[in-house]
Design a protein around this motif. Structure first.
Motif, PDB file in Angstrom:
ATOM      1  N   THR A  75      -0.277  28.986  69.502  1.00 45.80           N
ATOM      2  CA  THR A  75      -0.249  28.155  71.131  1.00 45.80           C
ATOM      3  C   THR A  75      -0.827  28.619  72.161  1.00 45.80           C
ATOM      4  N   LEU A  92       5.924  29.086  66.955  1.00 44.32           N
ATOM      5  CA  LEU A  92       5.027  27.982  67.931  1.00 44.32           C
ATOM      6  C   LEU A  92       4.817  29.041  68.992  1.00 44.32           C
ATOM      7  N   VAL A 140      -0.154  28.066  62.923  1.00 40.35           N
ATOM      8  CA  VAL A 140      -0.187  26.943  64.626  1.00 40.35           C
ATOM      9  C   VAL A 140      -1.649  26.713  65.017  1.00 40.35           C
ATOM     10  N   LEU A 197      11.038  31.430  64.454  1.00 39.63           N
ATOM     11  CA  LEU A 197      10.117  30.255  63.802  1.00 39.63           C
ATOM     12  C   LEU A 197       9.857  29.972  65.540  1.00 39.63           C
ATOM     13  N   ALA A 198      10.786  29.768  66.296  1.00 37.63           N
ATOM     14  CA  ALA A 198       9.891  29.823  67.370  1.00 37.63           C
ATOM     15  C   ALA A 198       8.508  30.420  68.605  1.00 37.63           C
ATOM     16  N   TRP A 209      -4.545  24.108  65.875  1.00 38.09           N
ATOM     17  CA  TRP A 209      -4.904  23.676  67.327  1.00 38.09           C
ATOM     18  C   TRP A 209      -6.413  23.239  67.299  1.00 38.09           C
ATOM     19  N   LEU A 216       1.399  32.789  61.950  1.00 37.54           N
ATOM     20  CA  LEU A 216       0.624  31.958  64.200  1.00 37.54           C
ATOM     21  C   LEU A 216      -0.840  32.044  62.919  1.00 37.54           C
TER      22      LEU A 216
END
Length: 414
Positions: A23, A19, A368, A15-16, A372, A365
């Motif tokens: 990004t 992110l 995420v 999960l980290a 953005w 991903l």
């Protein structure tokens, strides 16, 4: 050295990684849209991407005592493990080629759709390879339906891009048709003063930003034709009027490259093909990640220095001296390298514990990146209802896919 021992810890790492890996593309896209040359940005990014691997290796890879079966990072550097080392470096090469390609695809196709298509290809091909390399430790009845969801998302992502491109074309033509001929001529004259001449040399020695990028014109509303014109005026890669298939070709090439790096890393750490001599321990994840990142660094630096002097896709010629003087946005490029480096490291650490097929769930991903893209760049703002329906459908498939893929995770036997 530190090893993840349980499924919960592996999922937390994934999960980290999700992110971080979702990004850093937004950061590089931001710099390109502000006019910084992608060659300059990628050189900065490559430095901290390698630095992240070194930090992980010298900290987590050195914790605790070294054993013959599980040597620490520095101990393993002197061992006869070249076959596994070459697999790790091959993974770094294809990842570098994929990342290098996407930095151009983001401009042509858009951040969200680029990440959707490339990540989906990665999962469909890479997950299948990892499933068999991992001796089927993941649950096939759950794993492959998840991969199928990503395949559906490829189709939806392509449809989103096609619909959004049509919306933008309509905006640009509508803006022209709704004005009088005199107003159009006046506006065109004003825009022509601000737009840089393609044949005019750009002032790269002062930071690589396109001349005219600091225009003091009235800021247009996001999503309007005027906004698209202002964006084209500032960005380093000019895309209006470009061939759509060029961008999609770059995306598909990147997706194929991405689909190969995780299986290569899997082979490097688990030696499924028995290439190591008897008694030689497998590469630990930290050593493999160091070799992986080193080859990624070499390829990225080498190709981008070449592209400084032999640019592609209509970019201006630059130089290494111009790159060294280009400090505008450098801190963001360095941050992007750290995010990508730690994201890849966490992905591999989680994959070593739960299976690399399940670790490929970080390829969700685009969830995420799309966030953005919408928040930072106003992607799909003032688009048609059809585009919004397709976008929501695409994101829904990704939510389903990442959940299913994580549910398939098993536990690797020691």
């Amino acid at each position: 050295m530190y090893l993840v021992q349980d499924k919960g810890g592996a999922i937390a790492l994934m999960l980290a990684a999700l992110l971080f890996l979702g990004t850093w593309p937004a950061v590089l896209t931001l710099l390109e849209r502000r006019g910084r040359l992608p060659q300059h940005t990628y050189l900065d990014y490559s430095i901290t991407n390698l630095l992240a691997a070194v930090i992980i290796a010298l900290t987590l890879g050195q914790i605790g005592d070294s054993t013959p079966e599980m040597p620490n990072f520095i101990t393993q550097l002197g061992q006869d493990n070249w076959p596994s080392t070459l697999f790790a470096m091959a993974g770094g090469i294809v990842l570098s080629l994929g990342n290098l390609s996407t930095q151009y695809a983001w401009a042509y196709v858009g951040l969200s759709v680029t990440e959707v298509i490339s990540s989906s290809i990665t999962v469909v091909i890479g997950t299948t390879l990892n499933y068999f390399l991992d001796d089927r430790i993941n649950r096939a009845e759950i794993l492959f339906p998840g991969a199928a969801c990503f395949l559906v998302a490829v189709c939806l992502g392509s449809a989103v891009h096609s619909s959004n491109a049509a919306d933008n074309t309509k905006k640009l033509s509508g803006s022209s048709s709704n004005s009088t001929s005199q107003t159009c001529n006046s506006r065109d004259q004003e825009v022509s003063k601000n737009l840089p001449d393609k044949d005019e040399p750009r002032d790269l020695e002062d930071g690589g930003l396109v001349s005219g990028s600091n225009i003091n014109s009235e800021k247009a509303k996001v999503g309007t034709a005027e906004f698209l014109i202002q964006l084209e005026n500032k960005r380093s890669i000019k895309v209006i009027g470009s061939n759509t298939f060029l961008g999609l070709s770059i995306v598909f090439f990147a997706g194929i490259c991405f689909s190969l790096f995780s299986p290569a890393f899997n082979l490097a750490t688990n030696d499924q093909w028995h290439t190591l001599n008897q008694g030689v321990p497998h590469l630990v994840v930290y050593t493999a990640f160091f070799y992986f990142s080193s080859s990624c660094f070499i390829v990225g630096i080498g190709l981008n220095i070449y592209f400084l002097y032999k640019p592609v896709l209509g970019l201006p010629r630059s130089s290494f001296t111009a790159y060294l003087k280009d400090w505008k946005g450098r801190h963001w490029a360095l941050l992007a390298g750290l995010l990508c480096g730690f994201g890849n490291g966490f992905q591999f650490m989680g994959g070593q514990a739960a299976g690399y097929a399940a670790a490929d769930s970080v390829q969700a991903l685009p969830l995420v990146s799309t966030f953005w893209g919408i928040v930072l760049f106003g992607e799909y703002r003032r688009s048609s209802r059809r585009t919004y329906v397709l976008l929501v459908s695409m994101l829904f498939m990704f939510v389903v896919a990442v959940g299913v893929l994580m549910a398939s995770s098993g536990h690797r036997k020691s």
